[in-house]
Design an enzyme around this catalytic site. Sequence first.
Site, PDB file in Angstrom:
ATOM      1  N   HIS A  50      -0.072   0.055  12.524  1.00 55.31           N
ATOM      2  CA  HIS A  50       0.447  -0.203  11.181  1.00 55.31           C
ATOM      3  C   HIS A  50       1.962  -0.167  11.141  1.00 55.31           C
ATOM      4  O   HIS A  50       2.591  -0.951  10.447  1.00 55.31           O
ATOM      5  CB  HIS A  50      -0.146   0.831  10.217  1.00 55.31           C
ATOM      6  CG  HIS A  50       0.047   0.500   8.783  1.00 55.31           C
ATOM      7  ND1 HIS A  50      -0.718  -0.445   8.127  1.00 55.31           N
ATOM      8  CD2 HIS A  50       0.930   0.950   7.869  1.00 55.31           C
ATOM      9  CE1 HIS A  50      -0.309  -0.539   6.880  1.00 55.31           C
ATOM     10  NE2 HIS A  50       0.680   0.303   6.695  1.00 55.31           N
ATOM     11  N   HIS A  96      -3.343  -2.278   1.568  1.00 57.24           N
ATOM     12  CA  HIS A  96      -3.787  -0.880   1.491  1.00 57.24           C
ATOM     13  C   HIS A  96      -5.306  -0.889   1.613  1.00 57.24           C
ATOM     14  O   HIS A  96      -6.014  -0.337   0.782  1.00 57.24           O
ATOM     15  CB  HIS A  96      -3.326  -0.248   0.172  1.00 57.24           C
ATOM     16  CG  HIS A  96      -2.512   0.980   0.391  1.00 57.24           C
ATOM     17  ND1 HIS A  96      -2.686   2.142  -0.317  1.00 57.24           N
ATOM     18  CD2 HIS A  96      -1.515   1.229   1.261  1.00 57.24           C
ATOM     19  CE1 HIS A  96      -1.826   3.050   0.122  1.00 57.24           C
ATOM     20  NE2 HIS A  96      -1.105   2.509   1.065  1.00 57.24           N
TER      21      HIS A  96
END
Lengths: 735, 223
Positions: A50, A96
């Site tokens: 990420h 998200h």
Amino acid sequence: MTISNSIQITPELVAAHGLKPDEYQRILDLIGREPSFTELGIFSAMWNEHCSYKSSKKWLRTLPTKGPRVIQGPGENAGVVDIDDGDCVVFKMESHNHPSYIEPYQGAATGVGGILRDVFTMGARPIAAMNALRFGAPDHPKTKHLVAGVVAGVGGYGNSFGVPTVGGEVEFDERYNGNILVNAFAAGIARTDGIFYSKAEGVGLPVVYLGAKTGRDGVGGATMASAEFDESIEEKRPTVQVGDPFTEKCLLEACLELMQTGAVIAIQDMGAAGLTCSAVEMGAKGDLGIELNLDLVPVREERMTAYEMMLSESQERMLMVLRPEKEEEAKAIFVKWGLDFAIVGKTTDDLRFRILHQGEEVANLPIKDLGDQAPEYDRPWIKSNGRAPLPAEKVPAPENYGEALLKLVGSPNESSRRWVYEQYDTLIQGNSLQRPGGDAGVVRVETHPTKALAFSSDVTPRYVEADPIEGGKQAVAECWRNITATGAEPLAATDNLNFGNPEKPEIMGQFVGAIQGIGEACKALDFPIVSGNVSLYNETNGVAILPTPTIAGVGLLPDWSKMARIGSAKDGDVLIMIGTDGSHLGSSIYLRDIVGSTDGPAPAVDLAAERRNGDFVRTAIRNGQVTACHDISSGGLAVALAEMVMASGKGAKIKLGECKGQPHAILFGEDQARYVIAVPADLANFVRANAEGATVPFRTLGTVGGNALVIDDLLNVSRDNLTKAHEEWFPTFMA
Amino acid sequence: MKSAVVQLPGLNRDRDMIAALTKISGKAPVTVWQTETEIPDVDLIVIPGGFSYGDYLRCGAIAARMPVMQAIREKAEKGVKVLGVCNGFQILVEAGMLPGALMRNTSLKFVCKEVKLEVVNADTDFTRAYEQGQIIRCPVAHHDGNYFVDDETLKGIQGNGQIVFRYADGTNPNGSLLDIAGVVNQAGNVLGMMPHPENLIEAAHGGSDGRGIFASALDVIAA
């Protein structure tokens, strides 16, 4: 329970931090010793997928990111694009996904919070938001709960913060059963001479912590986002951050006031991997070291360890490098807004990342290597198998065209999303010119008498699955078309690339193909990518999501009085299709929802035709020749016409007698580069002549009037029945 | 005519309100921060919408107890006009300057859409620009707009003509008692309303039905 900083590092501990054995060896080689526990946490945060983009960086570099209007491309908190008159638009999209599956309200809320901070940390007040949501099959046991939670969370944060949500997407597919997608977009406007960057400058300058206090929420969140899910997913709940939009609103106002004082040398928001990521990035970008004293960090929990403080993902926090003589002025602003302002460290000239806590040095790492020396992989990939052609003759025609159309407009994926967007404030700030339900959201630039910005978010995952390259092109093309359909000139885009496990060659092949297609389309359409986000490992128990490279774009309307909408056609207007007749049913929603097959190739995207047809439509709109406009996408011509009828409340009489080809392909084919425009009757000949002159294919469809959509003797469906089917599905599903 | 807009941490439609007042009256309003204990000489004080103090405890509960509220109360007692919109209405009710309470919408969800309002009393300082019984368009954007008042108080406010706006044509978005959307105090100088007239005042908004409220309060022409 406290873990000692000098705990024995075992292979299990390394694996629990998401680091592979060879990555751990790389750490040992880099620092020449075993890491402390805090250092292990720092590496695991900076080197996870990420934060480091290790599987995607190589390919992201191939995207077009420059252009005459691009002030800042990828690599900063958000992209910055010039919109004339000394103004610029600052925007980005972020995912998200993993947190929202675990805790839908807070996962979605903090997704919105994070992207808003990325925009205002650069000095831009957010003026528009969008979100692209993908959920599992409607009948999957978790879907309703996830939809309710995510929509409430998006609204709960955005409405309270005070940004209008002007567009987005909601899609259902069983491939998202174990992994939903929440892609949040935000855009703000700033002056081009008022942009703030994250590169630290100056040695020995104070590093200041701004905003909310630090707690234990989200510790390890970035690592969680980089992992596949399995049955132990419930245990991951403490890794989801908790948001407070009131604090973020105060932080917005305080930051914007602060930025007027000259106190800010560099500023970055704390997002994934919190204090670690922001401090390392700020220092590394500026070729400076950073030293932090964690005893000075404002905390809201007792006895937090250095590890917890470095990895906490508590929300609503920023980090900045301060011009020292401005300290009093800066601090006063944060006291006024009730927020913390604490000098927690300084910049150094030794390129080390040093963390002190309770009199001890708990971490001392080379700062550039944490960022620049993160592993970068060239993962093996295999090209996706092509699909055999599927000629329309081989696809069964519907028994009843009217019923087929009603079924499509009332289907989970084509029905009205009013249930969703009426929970979002779409009006706040008083500048929304077009709200959700049209082709693009449009927001007035309030400091200018006539300018406006158009926003759209698009992707068709079933096309990307069928053909990653064509699907990648199509995502960009559809975004570009939706913006064009309002009369706006598409300027630039941001991407949110959601894929499965990149360690599987076929998934990596989807990613590589999609990037190739996106790159080709962005180049051909002068639509560079200026920011973005990659979300990988969207798989549960080995089943990956549909490859979903979301593209969100921004366009400029120099004069919004020359703007087109879907629903403004008048009785007597002539309806003209721009583009070629429908012929392609492969991977179409007609094939999926009426015939029951997901077979066939994706429709081909002819980028030259997209450009030519779109530029023609935009010019016609700007010349005041168009009363309504809608691009043609899923469901083809019939669904596009139905949507225009429902939006205007006026029927249409369509004659397609002269068309050659299969009627169901003409009506439901998803050929690309097409629009439907409504033109005043007295201008129809003029517009047609212009199209001929520009070698733009077109067909006169019919006229606006009555209260039904009538297409030859193929279908005759009343506007009221269309509207009923369209509006009914979602509220019934969520009841 | 001069106006003031109150600014509290968490209010977020203050900029919309400042823009509306400026465009309609030709004069920018002064702003009043949460810590001020004196309000300048103005004809209209506006408490705009948003989520002051995060809606912590109850919507408007904390705002109603801030020092600036006492200053507003004193001005109202002197006859200065006070307009509370959305969170502003919730604050006035919590401060006891208007009767009733605003509860969670019956749907339990936030709602943002356009509704129809009936001008039930066109004889107030805020509604003179409208006709009695006129139906106007107006947007709403709220989670807690469900107005309630007990039977005895209801009789009182009905008798005094204190109900100013009602949701019309079945467009009540929150389940409020008797479709009440806005009420005025007994003296008639303090109005609270849930809908957002400041978001429907110009062509860009797709209509200007909301102008009348500000025009009436500021004694300017509505159109």
